[in-house]
Design a protein around this motif. Structure first.
Motif, mmCIF file in Angstrom:
data_model
loop_
_atom_site.group_PDB
_atom_site.id
_atom_site.type_symbol
_atom_site.label_atom_id
_atom_site.label_comp_id
_atom_site.label_asym_id
_atom_site.label_seq_id
_atom_site.Cartn_x
_atom_site.Cartn_y
_atom_site.Cartn_z
ATOM 1 N N THR A 178 0.831 -1.209 0.000
ATOM 2 C CA THR A 178 0.000 0.000 0.000
ATOM 3 C C THR A 178 0.864 1.256 0.000
ATOM 4 O O THR A 178 1.917 1.297 0.631
ATOM 5 C CB THR A 178 -0.891 0.060 1.255
ATOM 6 N N PRO A 179 0.429 2.306 -0.686
ATOM 7 C CA PRO A 179 1.096 3.591 -0.503
ATOM 8 C C PRO A 179 0.858 4.133 0.907
ATOM 9 O O PRO A 179 -0.156 3.814 1.538
ATOM 10 C CB PRO A 179 0.437 4.497 -1.548
ATOM 11 N N VAL A 180 1.808 4.931 1.404
ATOM 12 C CA VAL A 180 1.656 5.629 2.684
ATOM 13 C C VAL A 180 1.697 7.125 2.392
ATOM 14 O O VAL A 180 2.692 7.624 1.860
ATOM 15 C CB VAL A 180 2.786 5.253 3.667
ATOM 16 N N VAL A 181 0.609 7.824 2.715
ATOM 17 C CA VAL A 181 0.589 9.277 2.523
ATOM 18 C C VAL A 181 0.881 9.938 3.872
ATOM 19 O O VAL A 181 0.095 9.884 4.800
ATOM 20 C CB VAL A 181 -0.744 9.776 1.909
ATOM 21 N N ASP A 182 2.077 10.496 3.952
ATOM 22 C CA ASP A 182 2.532 11.202 5.154
ATOM 23 C C ASP A 182 2.154 12.657 4.979
ATOM 24 O O ASP A 182 2.728 13.358 4.141
ATOM 25 C CB ASP A 182 4.049 11.011 5.293
ATOM 26 N N THR A 183 1.165 13.129 5.741
ATOM 27 C CA THR A 183 0.567 14.440 5.497
ATOM 28 C C THR A 183 1.047 15.485 6.498
ATOM 29 O O THR A 183 1.161 15.208 7.681
ATOM 30 C CB THR A 183 -0.968 14.347 5.572
ATOM 31 N N TRP A 184 1.293 16.693 5.999
ATOM 32 C CA TRP A 184 1.597 17.824 6.891
ATOM 33 C C TRP A 184 0.507 18.873 6.758
ATOM 34 O O TRP A 184 0.125 19.288 5.666
ATOM 35 C CB TRP A 184 2.939 18.483 6.564
ATOM 36 N N TRP A 185 0.024 19.295 7.919
ATOM 37 C CA TRP A 185 -0.921 20.416 8.009
ATOM 38 C C TRP A 185 -1.069 20.777 9.471
ATOM 39 O O TRP A 185 -0.381 20.214 10.325
ATOM 40 C CB TRP A 185 -2.257 20.078 7.346
ATOM 41 N N MET A 214 -6.747 22.178 6.313
ATOM 42 C CA MET A 214 -6.679 21.097 5.322
ATOM 43 C C MET A 214 -5.229 20.662 5.163
ATOM 44 O O MET A 214 -4.293 21.386 5.532
ATOM 45 C CB MET A 214 -7.217 21.582 3.966
ATOM 46 N N ILE A 215 -5.035 19.487 4.612
ATOM 47 C CA ILE A 215 -3.689 18.978 4.325
ATOM 48 C C ILE A 215 -3.040 19.855 3.252
ATOM 49 O O ILE A 215 -3.663 20.177 2.236
ATOM 50 C CB ILE A 215 -3.765 17.516 3.849
ATOM 51 N N LEU A 216 -1.783 20.217 3.476
ATOM 52 C CA LEU A 216 -1.090 21.092 2.529
ATOM 53 C C LEU A 216 0.114 20.440 1.854
ATOM 54 O O LEU A 216 0.433 20.754 0.709
ATOM 55 C CB LEU A 216 -0.626 22.378 3.230
ATOM 56 N N ILE A 217 0.841 19.589 2.551
ATOM 57 C CA ILE A 217 1.990 18.910 1.954
ATOM 58 C C ILE A 217 1.773 17.411 2.098
ATOM 59 O O ILE A 217 1.543 16.915 3.206
ATOM 60 C CB ILE A 217 3.320 19.323 2.609
ATOM 61 N N THR A 218 1.831 16.687 0.980
ATOM 62 C CA THR A 218 1.424 15.278 1.008
ATOM 63 C C THR A 218 1.779 14.599 -0.315
ATOM 64 O O THR A 218 1.778 15.249 -1.370
ATOM 65 C CB THR A 218 -0.108 15.169 1.207
ATOM 66 N N PRO A 219 2.057 13.308 -0.277
ATOM 67 C CA PRO A 219 2.097 12.573 -1.545
ATOM 68 C C PRO A 219 0.686 12.421 -2.110
ATOM 69 O O PRO A 219 -0.300 12.500 -1.374
ATOM 70 C CB PRO A 219 2.648 11.200 -1.140
#
Length: 534
Positions: free
Chosen positions: A291-298, A304-309
């Motif tokens: 599975t992909p892992v989306v590591d989110t920064w906000w 809302m999420i601003l930096i993310t794959p």
């Protein structure tokens, strides 16, 4: 619909401020949406916070009605929500009515002149949408306030409005989590935090997504609890915090191996930077190495999420949040305000507006401007450190101010210091965070007692519990060091930088500006003998 009609009967209308102090039950989301339907702005207060924390937030917003419940469930034990709520309302003169949802059937205090049971309030109410039409709202009308720690003792009431916020959370939820019409999505956060607002309630429900809500802890009755839920409901998207992932690493992968997790097709991380080891473990043992892992920064402030794959688009890197979401312009600046190129580190900033951005700090425009807009001209200062690698990917480095990140919860050092000094035997206190493998950061307190008294294990427990009462259990210091003096400059300013060095067991930085350089050496000695790890 029925609950919106019940609130309307209790006098709630457009602009009525409402407090919500509940656990992780579906009725919490119902309460939020009922308020929104009426145009009544809400503030949700995390159910683990104390009565003092609740009253402080309700007083700042001027709440006229509080929605709570008799008790909550946590690890097989009850949480005294109504008892805490009563203590808070006693210090909140603007609150006129209290709606109580019955969850445990526990015997709780009930004021017949003020309180009303949820089930009685909705009895006989219509569920016809025409009986309670949505209140017409301007795009910039207040949707909710959510309080987050700052560098002063008073939490900041972050202002989120109606249209841009919903656009931001619905869009990011759809694209970042690759949501399908038949998805079963689980954001394992608490509704009391912004992650719960944006990615349990508003974003997913706007997108018509089926969601899981879980009341409890990951290891009760055993550490397989989450994995049994995923197997039972065929969850395909899981969004959680690095702290939880590290806890599962400690308990071992065998608990996940007992369950069929093949329904999972995407994993997400939120709340703090995730260390590469946890990222790899998460993908390997929970995501089946596929599975992909989306590591989110906000942040609470960004809404809302601003930096993310973006899954299937972005090349993933363990530990990196990778690239800004389309339309978001992020950069890293040096102290002097120059953009730092690939390989460099500095301060994370945002160079253009985004839909869900905060519109201010409630009742304190000067603090809003000072906190987010004063460091650099015309850019948003996030308060986080970051670096950009040679591929242009962002690596988040954590807070650069006096806010600690404990298990994904932002806690102000000043807030904890104020709670400690509130104790009658404490003369002075200084607080900092230190790295912790499980919680990201742990709280370390340095305390001077009145009259030169020496500390003890009994006093340590008393102070930890006092902080827990004033703020909430999440804010209890992991370590307390009792010391006759705190390191101060000649002007009397506490040098927290040196206390952080002691907490991290680092070589001490420059001590030439200290009024008494021997103080910090004394603290170092005491730190090895008078600390307690929770």
């Amino acid at each position: 619909m029925k609950f919106a009609n019940a609130l309307k009967e209790l006098g709630v209308k457009k602009g009525t401020p409402v407090g919500i102090y509940m656990g992780m039950v579906p009725e919490t989301a119902v309460a939020m949406l009922a308020c929104t339907r009426l145009g009544a702005p809400h503030t949700v207060v995390f159910g683990g916070f104390s009565a003092d924390s609740l009253s402080g937030r309700m007083n700042d917003m001027g709440c006229e009605l509080l929605i709570t419940q008799d008790e909550g469930w946590r690890a097989g034990k009850t949480v005294p929500l109504k008892v805490n709520a009563d203590a808070a309302v006693a210090d909140s003169p603007s609150v006129e009515r209290v709606v109580v949802y019955r969850r445990t059937d526990g015997d709780v205090p009930f004021d017949d002149s003020r309180d009303v049971w949820w089930h009685e309030a909705v009895e006989g109410k219509s569920d016809d949408p025409e009986s309670c039409p949505c209140e017409p709202m301007d795009a910039e009308d207040l949707l909710y306030l959510l309080y987050t720690s700052g560098t002063t003792a008073k939490p900041k009431g972050i202002v989120h409005t109606t249209a841009g916020y919903l656009v931001g959370v619905a869009t990011t939820h759809h694209y970042i989590f690759d949501v399908k019409p038949d998805s079963v999505y689980w954001c394992a956060a608490d509704v009391g935090w912004v992650t719960g607002h944006s990615y349990i309630v508003y974003g997913p429900l706007c997108n018509g997504t089926t969601g899981v809500m879980y009341e409890g802890v990951p290891n009760h009755p055993d550490p397989a609890r989450w994995w049994s839920i995923i197997e039972r409901y065929k969850v395909d998207i899981l969004y959680t915090a690095p702290t939880a992932i590290r806890s599962h690493m400690k308990w071992g992968p065998e608990w996940a191996q007992k369950h069929d997790l093949s329904s999972l097709r995407l994993l997400g991380s939120v709340g703090e930077p995730i260390n590469p080891e946890a990222w790899v473990w998460y993908r390997e043992h929970i995501g089946g190495d596929r599975t992909p892992v989306v590591d989110t920064w906000w942040q609470t402030e960004t809404g809302m999420i601003l930096i993310t794959p973006l899954p299937g688009v972005t090349t993933l890197k363990p530990g990196s949040a990778t690239k800004p979401f389309p339309g978001v312009e992020a950069a890293v600046f040096s102290e002097s305000g120059e953009e730092v190129g690939p390989g460099g580190g500095g301060y994370l900033v945002l160079e253009r507006p985004w839909p869900a951005m905060l519109r201010g700090i409630h009742g304190d425009d000067a603090r809003y401007r000072e906190t987010y807009w004063s460091k650099y001209d015309n850019v948003y200062f996030a308060g986080d450190g970051a670096r950009i690698d040679e591929d242009g990917d962002f690596w988040l480095l954590g807070r650069v101010d006096d806010v600690m990140n404990v298990s994904g919860h932002r806690i102000s050092t000043i807030e904890v210091e104020s709670a400690l000094v509130d104790h009658q035997k404490v003369a002075e206190a200084a607080v900092c965070g230190r790295k912790d493998d499980r919680t990201g950061q742990a709280i370390v307190a340095y305390v001077t007692l009145k009259g030169g008294a020496e500390g003890s294990l009994e006093m340590l427990e008393e102070l930890r519990n006092h902080v827990g009462t004033k703020i909430g259990p999440i804010a209890k210091p992991a370590n307390i060091v009792f010391t006759p003096e705190l390191p101060k400059t000649r002007s009397g300013k506490i040098m927290r930088r040196l206390l952080r060095d002691v907490a991290e067991n680092r070589e001490l930085g420059d001590t030439t500006t200290l009024a008494d350089p021997t103080v910090v050496e004394e603290i170092k000695t005491r730190a090895t003998s008078e600390t307690r790890e929770e």
